[in-house]
Design a protein around this motif. Sequence first.
Motif, PDB file in Angstrom:
ATOM      1  N   ASP A  30       0.781  -1.227   0.000  1.00 10.77           N
ATOM      2  CA  ASP A  30       0.000   0.000   0.000  1.00 10.77           C
ATOM      3  C   ASP A  30       0.820   1.288   0.000  1.00 10.77           C
ATOM      4  N   ASP A  31       2.106   1.210  -0.308  1.00 12.02           N
ATOM      5  CA  ASP A  31       2.897   2.437  -0.332  1.00 12.02           C
ATOM      6  C   ASP A  31       3.974   2.368  -1.410  1.00 12.02           C
ATOM      7  N   TYR A  32       3.558   1.997  -2.589  1.00 11.25           N
ATOM      8  CA  TYR A  32       4.484   1.856  -3.710  1.00 11.25           C
ATOM      9  C   TYR A  32       3.961   2.604  -4.925  1.00 11.25           C
ATOM     10  N   ALA A  33       4.863   2.893  -5.821  1.00 11.51           N
ATOM     11  CA  ALA A  33       4.475   3.216  -7.190  1.00 11.51           C
ATOM     12  C   ALA A  33       4.763   1.967  -8.018  1.00 11.51           C
ATOM     13  N   ILE A  34       3.760   1.527  -8.741  1.00 14.83           N
ATOM     14  CA  ILE A  34       3.880   0.350  -9.597  1.00 14.83           C
ATOM     15  C   ILE A  34       3.736   0.815 -11.035  1.00 14.83           C
ATOM     16  N   GLY A  35       4.656   0.405 -11.850  1.00 18.58           N
ATOM     17  CA  GLY A  35       4.633   0.829 -13.242  1.00 18.58           C
ATOM     18  C   GLY A  35       4.559  -0.342 -14.201  1.00 18.58           C
ATOM     19  N   TRP A  36       3.994  -0.069 -15.362  1.00 19.62           N
ATOM     20  CA  TRP A  36       4.008  -1.007 -16.475  1.00 19.62           C
ATOM     21  C   TRP A  36       4.874  -0.423 -17.577  1.00 19.62           C
ATOM     22  N   PHE A  37       5.701  -1.277 -18.148  1.00 18.28           N
ATOM     23  CA  PHE A  37       6.553  -0.909 -19.257  1.00 18.28           C
ATOM     24  C   PHE A  37       6.369  -1.916 -20.375  1.00 18.28           C
ATOM     25  N   ARG A  38       6.812  -1.547 -21.555  1.00 22.88           N
ATOM     26  CA  ARG A  38       6.804  -2.501 -22.646  1.00 22.88           C
ATOM     27  C   ARG A  38       8.047  -2.296 -23.495  1.00 22.88           C
ATOM     28  N   GLN A  39       8.449  -3.395 -24.116  1.00 19.77           N
ATOM     29  CA  GLN A  39       9.624  -3.348 -24.978  1.00 19.77           C
ATOM     30  C   GLN A  39       9.384  -4.219 -26.200  1.00 19.77           C
ATOM     31  N   ALA A  40       9.407  -3.585 -27.348  1.00 21.10           N
ATOM     32  CA  ALA A  40       9.275  -4.290 -28.609  1.00 21.10           C
ATOM     33  C   ALA A  40      10.669  -4.610 -29.132  1.00 21.10           C
ATOM     34  N   LYS A  65      -3.315   6.567 -23.627  1.00 20.15           N
ATOM     35  CA  LYS A  65      -4.377   7.293 -22.934  1.00 20.15           C
ATOM     36  C   LYS A  65      -5.717   7.041 -23.598  1.00 20.15           C
ATOM     37  N   GLY A  66      -6.715   6.775 -22.769  1.00 21.83           N
ATOM     38  CA  GLY A  66      -8.052   6.514 -23.275  1.00 21.83           C
ATOM     39  C   GLY A  66      -8.290   5.076 -23.666  1.00 21.83           C
ATOM     40  N   ARG A  67      -7.230   4.279 -23.736  1.00 22.53           N
ATOM     41  CA  ARG A  67      -7.367   2.867 -24.101  1.00 22.53           C
ATOM     42  C   ARG A  67      -6.970   1.934 -22.955  1.00 22.53           C
ATOM     43  N   PHE A  68      -5.972   2.335 -22.182  1.00 22.94           N
ATOM     44  CA  PHE A  68      -5.484   1.504 -21.084  1.00 22.94           C
ATOM     45  C   PHE A  68      -5.902   2.125 -19.755  1.00 22.94           C
ATOM     46  N   THR A  69      -6.165   1.252 -18.784  1.00 25.39           N
ATOM     47  CA  THR A  69      -6.507   1.699 -17.434  1.00 25.39           C
ATOM     48  C   THR A  69      -5.727   0.878 -16.426  1.00 25.39           C
ATOM     49  N   ILE A  70      -5.047   1.567 -15.523  1.00 23.99           N
ATOM     50  CA  ILE A  70      -4.293   0.884 -14.466  1.00 23.99           C
ATOM     51  C   ILE A  70      -5.062   1.013 -13.162  1.00 23.99           C
ATOM     52  N   THR A  71      -5.164  -0.088 -12.435  1.00 27.09           N
ATOM     53  CA  THR A  71      -5.840  -0.089 -11.138  1.00 27.09           C
ATOM     54  C   THR A  71      -5.030  -0.925 -10.153  1.00 27.09           C
ATOM     55  N   SER A  72      -5.293  -0.684  -8.885  1.00 25.16           N
ATOM     56  CA  SER A  72      -4.589  -1.396  -7.831  1.00 25.16           C
ATOM     57  C   SER A  72      -5.577  -2.014  -6.854  1.00 25.16           C
ATOM     58  N   ASP A  73      -5.363  -3.271  -6.535  1.00 24.90           N
ATOM     59  CA  ASP A  73      -6.142  -3.952  -5.498  1.00 24.90           C
ATOM     60  C   ASP A  73      -5.167  -4.299  -4.378  1.00 24.90           C
ATOM     61  N   ASN A  74      -5.088  -3.432  -3.394  1.00 27.01           N
ATOM     62  CA  ASN A  74      -4.092  -3.614  -2.336  1.00 27.01           C
ATOM     63  C   ASN A  74      -4.364  -4.853  -1.495  1.00 27.01           C
ATOM     64  N   ALA A  75      -5.613  -5.239  -1.365  1.00 23.58           N
ATOM     65  CA  ALA A  75      -5.941  -6.437  -0.592  1.00 23.58           C
ATOM     66  C   ALA A  75      -5.362  -7.685  -1.256  1.00 23.58           C
ATOM     67  N   LYS A  76      -5.230  -7.642  -2.571  1.00 23.40           N
ATOM     68  CA  LYS A  76      -4.685  -8.782  -3.315  1.00 23.40           C
ATOM     69  C   LYS A  76      -3.232  -8.560  -3.717  1.00 23.40           C
TER      70      LYS A  76
END
Length: 125
Positions: A30-40, A65-76
């Motif tokens: 519950d106290d992190y920044a989580i990021g997604w990256f991609r590499q082609a 933007k407008g296509r991807f959504t990031i969410t966090s479920d801290n309980a999981k």
Amino acid sequence: EVQLQAFGGGLVQSGGSLRLSCAASGKTFDDYAIGWFRQAPGKEREAVSCINTGDDIAYYADSVKGRFTITSDNAKNTVYLQMNSLKPEDTAVYYCAATHRYSNYLLTPYEYDYWGQGTQVTVSS
């Protein structure tokens, strides 16, 4: 130390959807920044999105933007990346990463401390 596992990739047609998951273990989430990256292939690793798990403030690359959504479920201890309206140019290996710092912008790969293995996303035209 945090261990991350990314999964949920696959093959999808253009216009389709996928949901990636980044599951964390080792410490509370519950106290992190989580990021997604991609590499082609042949390209540099690109920041896609990130979220602060403490307040759900999120950032996105202009390309998603407008296509991807990031969410966090801290309980999981899991962060999700819902990807809609996928395009062939979204094809890449997707990685998740974590850092203790608070994110005020889309963090670069160098600002993360922990990385998960990648998951392949392939979008066919």
